[in-house]
Design a protein around this motif. Structure first.
Motif, PDB file in Angstrom:
ATOM      1  N   ASN A  17       0.797  -1.237   0.000  1.00  0.00           N
ATOM      2  CA  ASN A  17       0.000   0.000   0.000  1.00  0.00           C
ATOM      3  C   ASN A  17       0.833   1.292   0.000  1.00  0.00           C
ATOM      4  O   ASN A  17       0.824   2.054   0.965  1.00  0.00           O
ATOM      5  CB  ASN A  17      -0.950  -0.023   1.210  1.00  0.00           C
ATOM      6  N   GLU A  18       1.542   1.550  -1.087  1.00  0.00           N
ATOM      7  CA  GLU A  18       2.370   2.754  -1.187  1.00  0.00           C
ATOM      8  C   GLU A  18       1.513   4.009  -1.010  1.00  0.00           C
ATOM      9  O   GLU A  18       0.467   4.154  -1.628  1.00  0.00           O
ATOM     10  CB  GLU A  18       3.067   2.788  -2.547  1.00  0.00           C
ATOM     11  N   ARG A  19       1.974   4.894  -0.097  1.00  0.00           N
ATOM     12  CA  ARG A  19       1.168   6.075   0.198  1.00  0.00           C
ATOM     13  C   ARG A  19       2.021   7.210   0.765  1.00  0.00           C
ATOM     14  O   ARG A  19       3.077   6.986   1.335  1.00  0.00           O
ATOM     15  CB  ARG A  19       0.061   5.742   1.186  1.00  0.00           C
ATOM     16  N   GLY A  28       5.317   2.329   2.483  1.00  0.00           N
ATOM     17  CA  GLY A  28       4.761   1.217   1.727  1.00  0.00           C
ATOM     18  C   GLY A  28       5.269   1.024   0.311  1.00  0.00           C
ATOM     19  O   GLY A  28       4.742   0.172  -0.400  1.00  0.00           O
ATOM     20  N   GLY A  29       6.277   1.749  -0.112  1.00  0.00           N
ATOM     21  CA  GLY A  29       6.827   1.506  -1.440  1.00  0.00           C
ATOM     22  C   GLY A  29       7.429   0.110  -1.532  1.00  0.00           C
ATOM     23  O   GLY A  29       7.294  -0.578  -2.531  1.00  0.00           O
ATOM     24  N   VAL A  30       8.079  -0.302  -0.470  1.00  0.00           N
ATOM     25  CA  VAL A  30       8.630  -1.647  -0.355  1.00  0.00           C
ATOM     26  C   VAL A  30       7.960  -2.310   0.840  1.00  0.00           C
ATOM     27  O   VAL A  30       7.729  -1.664   1.861  1.00  0.00           O
ATOM     28  CB  VAL A  30      10.168  -1.615  -0.149  1.00  0.00           C
ATOM     29  N   ALA A  31       7.637  -3.580   0.685  1.00  0.00           N
ATOM     30  CA  ALA A  31       7.053  -4.348   1.785  1.00  0.00           C
ATOM     31  C   ALA A  31       7.864  -5.626   1.961  1.00  0.00           C
ATOM     32  O   ALA A  31       8.424  -6.154   0.997  1.00  0.00           O
ATOM     33  CB  ALA A  31       5.599  -4.691   1.493  1.00  0.00           C
ATOM     34  N   ALA A  32       7.925  -6.110   3.180  1.00  0.00           N
ATOM     35  CA  ALA A  32       8.672  -7.337   3.463  1.00  0.00           C
ATOM     36  C   ALA A  32       7.864  -8.248   4.362  1.00  0.00           C
ATOM     37  O   ALA A  32       7.004  -7.801   5.125  1.00  0.00           O
ATOM     38  CB  ALA A  32      10.002  -7.007   4.128  1.00  0.00           C
ATOM     39  N   ALA A  33       8.179  -9.524   4.257  1.00  0.00           N
ATOM     40  CA  ALA A  33       7.623 -10.522   5.173  1.00  0.00           C
ATOM     41  C   ALA A  33       8.764 -11.438   5.570  1.00  0.00           C
ATOM     42  O   ALA A  33       9.629 -11.767   4.759  1.00  0.00           O
ATOM     43  CB  ALA A  33       6.507 -11.316   4.505  1.00  0.00           C
ATOM     44  N   ILE A  34       8.773 -11.809   6.836  1.00  0.00           N
ATOM     45  CA  ILE A  34       9.774 -12.754   7.322  1.00  0.00           C
ATOM     46  C   ILE A  34       9.061 -13.921   7.988  1.00  0.00           C
ATOM     47  O   ILE A  34       7.981 -13.776   8.558  1.00  0.00           O
ATOM     48  CB  ILE A  34      10.779 -12.100   8.295  1.00  0.00           C
ATOM     49  N   SER A  36       9.562 -16.483  10.922  1.00  0.00           N
ATOM     50  CA  SER A  36      10.359 -16.691  12.134  1.00  0.00           C
ATOM     51  C   SER A  36      10.617 -18.178  12.327  1.00  0.00           C
ATOM     52  O   SER A  36      10.019 -19.030  11.663  1.00  0.00           O
ATOM     53  CB  SER A  36       9.627 -16.123  13.356  1.00  0.00           C
ATOM     54  N   SER A  37      11.482 -18.477  13.270  1.00  0.00           N
ATOM     55  CA  SER A  37      11.798 -19.886  13.543  1.00  0.00           C
ATOM     56  C   SER A  37      10.594 -20.654  14.085  1.00  0.00           C
ATOM     57  O   SER A  37      10.535 -21.866  13.973  1.00  0.00           O
ATOM     58  CB  SER A  37      12.970 -19.991  14.510  1.00  0.00           C
ATOM     59  N   SER A  38       9.613 -19.927  14.644  1.00  0.00           N
ATOM     60  CA  SER A  38       8.407 -20.601  15.143  1.00  0.00           C
ATOM     61  C   SER A  38       7.408 -20.893  14.033  1.00  0.00           C
ATOM     62  O   SER A  38       6.420 -21.571  14.248  1.00  0.00           O
ATOM     63  CB  SER A  38       7.727 -19.739  16.209  1.00  0.00           C
ATOM     64  N   GLY A  39       7.658 -20.327  12.833  1.00  0.00           N
ATOM     65  CA  GLY A  39       6.738 -20.521  11.716  1.00  0.00           C
ATOM     66  C   GLY A  39       5.749 -19.384  11.524  1.00  0.00           C
ATOM     67  O   GLY A  39       4.912 -19.441  10.634  1.00  0.00           O
ATOM     68  N   LYS A  40       5.843 -18.353  12.349  1.00  0.00           N
ATOM     69  CA  LYS A  40       4.944 -17.209  12.223  1.00  0.00           C
ATOM     70  C   LYS A  40       5.497 -16.216  11.205  1.00  0.00           C
ATOM     71  O   LYS A  40       6.710 -16.040  11.083  1.00  0.00           O
ATOM     72  CB  LYS A  40       4.758 -16.521  13.569  1.00  0.00           C
ATOM     73  N   ILE A  41       4.589 -15.558  10.479  1.00  0.00           N
ATOM     74  CA  ILE A  41       4.962 -14.563   9.482  1.00  0.00           C
ATOM     75  C   ILE A  41       4.779 -13.169  10.073  1.00  0.00           C
ATOM     76  O   ILE A  41       3.730 -12.864  10.647  1.00  0.00           O
ATOM     77  CB  ILE A  41       4.111 -14.702   8.203  1.00  0.00           C
ATOM     78  N   TYR A  42       5.805 -12.346   9.909  1.00  0.00           N
ATOM     79  CA  TYR A  42       5.763 -10.939  10.336  1.00  0.00           C
ATOM     80  C   TYR A  42       6.006 -10.063   9.120  1.00  0.00           C
ATOM     81  O   TYR A  42       6.812 -10.416   8.249  1.00  0.00           O
ATOM     82  CB  TYR A  42       6.828 -10.662  11.404  1.00  0.00           C
ATOM     83  N   THR A  43       5.321  -8.930   9.066  1.00  0.00           N
ATOM     84  CA  THR A  43       5.446  -8.032   7.926  1.00  0.00           C
ATOM     85  C   THR A  43       5.883  -6.645   8.358  1.00  0.00           C
ATOM     86  O   THR A  43       5.797  -6.282   9.531  1.00  0.00           O
ATOM     87  CB  THR A  43       4.104  -7.909   7.172  1.00  0.00           C
ATOM     88  N   GLY A  44       6.326  -5.880   7.377  1.00  0.00           N
ATOM     89  CA  GLY A  44       6.697  -4.490   7.597  1.00  0.00           C
ATOM     90  C   GLY A  44       6.777  -3.778   6.265  1.00  0.00           C
ATOM     91  O   GLY A  44       6.898  -4.418   5.213  1.00  0.00           O
ATOM     92  N   VAL A  45       6.700  -2.468   6.299  1.00  0.00           N
ATOM     93  CA  VAL A  45       6.855  -1.654   5.093  1.00  0.00           C
ATOM     94  C   VAL A  45       7.977  -0.653   5.315  1.00  0.00           C
ATOM     95  O   VAL A  45       8.316  -0.324   6.451  1.00  0.00           O
ATOM     96  CB  VAL A  45       5.554  -0.893   4.723  1.00  0.00           C
ATOM     97  N   CYS A  46       8.532  -0.168   4.216  1.00  0.00           N
ATOM     98  CA  CYS A  46       9.538   0.878   4.344  1.00  0.00           C
ATOM     99  C   CYS A  46       8.826   2.171   4.711  1.00  0.00           C
ATOM    100  O   CYS A  46       7.669   2.396   4.339  1.00  0.00           O
ATOM    101  CB  CYS A  46      10.322   1.052   3.053  1.00  0.00           C
ATOM    102  N   ILE A  47       9.508   2.989   5.456  1.00  0.00           N
ATOM    103  CA  ILE A  47       9.020   4.325   5.789  1.00  0.00           C
ATOM    104  C   ILE A  47      10.131   5.273   5.398  1.00  0.00           C
ATOM    105  O   ILE A  47      11.222   5.232   5.976  1.00  0.00           O
ATOM    106  CB  ILE A  47       8.652   4.441   7.281  1.00  0.00           C
ATOM    107  N   ASP A  48       9.884   6.068   4.369  1.00  0.00           N
ATOM    108  CA  ASP A  48      10.876   6.993   3.846  1.00  0.00           C
ATOM    109  C   ASP A  48      10.572   8.393   4.336  1.00  0.00           C
ATOM    110  O   ASP A  48       9.431   8.854   4.261  1.00  0.00           O
ATOM    111  CB  ASP A  48      10.862   6.972   2.314  1.00  0.00           C
ATOM    112  N   THR A  49      11.611   9.056   4.847  1.00  0.00           N
ATOM    113  CA  THR A  49      11.452  10.420   5.336  1.00  0.00           C
ATOM    114  C   THR A  49      12.447  11.329   4.629  1.00  0.00           C
ATOM    115  O   THR A  49      13.359  10.864   3.952  1.00  0.00           O
ATOM    116  CB  THR A  49      11.702  10.504   6.860  1.00  0.00           C
ATOM    117  N   CYS A  50      12.274  12.622   4.789  1.00  0.00           N
ATOM    118  CA  CYS A  50      13.183  13.563   4.139  1.00  0.00           C
ATOM    119  C   CYS A  50      14.506  13.671   4.890  1.00  0.00           C
ATOM    120  O   CYS A  50      15.402  14.386   4.475  1.00  0.00           O
ATOM    121  CB  CYS A  50      12.522  14.926   3.975  1.00  0.00           C
TER     122      CYS A  50
END
Length: 130
Positions: A17-19, A28-34, A36-50
């Motif tokens: 969701n780039e915004r 949100g220009g770039v998004a990632a998912a990882i 974990s060793s437990s098998g759970k998925i965690y997500t995050g987005v880039c936050i670009d500032t000036c």
């Protein structure tokens, strides 16, 4: 290709969701998912500032994992604005090394989702300073 990569790709796409947040912050220009060793998925987005206060999507996902009480990564995928995937930057690699100094080499990185090309961190970061 393992089906978990499809799950990781879809999880990252759901949050991308780039915004524009303000005149100084975009997200949100770039998004990632990882995975974990437990098998759970965690997500995050880039936050670009000036200024240098922004953060990469991969580190954001890792911090999400740490916030939720975990500290070991198995797989990482990052999606850039055109939908393709790529390798984490040096700062993200550095965090993974410091988080898992004994086993960071085993983290799998999706380099090219379209072809299913996966590499291990040991290939991207063969000899780190730790």
């Amino acid at each position: 290709m393992e089906t978990i990569w499809n799950e990781l790709y879809e999880a990252a796409k759901q949050v991308q969701n780039e915004r524009k947040i303000s005149d100084y912050v975009e997200a949100g220009g770039v998004a990632a998912a990882i995975l974990s060793s437990s098998g759970k998925i965690y997500t995050g987005v880039c936050i670009d500032t000036c200024s240098t206060l922004g953060i990469c999507a991969e580190r954001n996902a890792i911090f999400n994992m740490i916030t939720n009480g975990e500290n070991a990564i198995r797989k990482v995928i990052a999606i850039i604005p055109n939908g393709k995937t790529g390798a984490p930057c040096g700062a993200c690699r550095e965090l993974m090394v410091q988080l898992m100094p004994e086993t960071y080499q085993d983290i799998e990185i999706m380099l090219d989702y379209n072809t299913g090309k996966v590499v291990r961190m040991e290939n991207l970061t063969p000899e780190w300073w730790i």
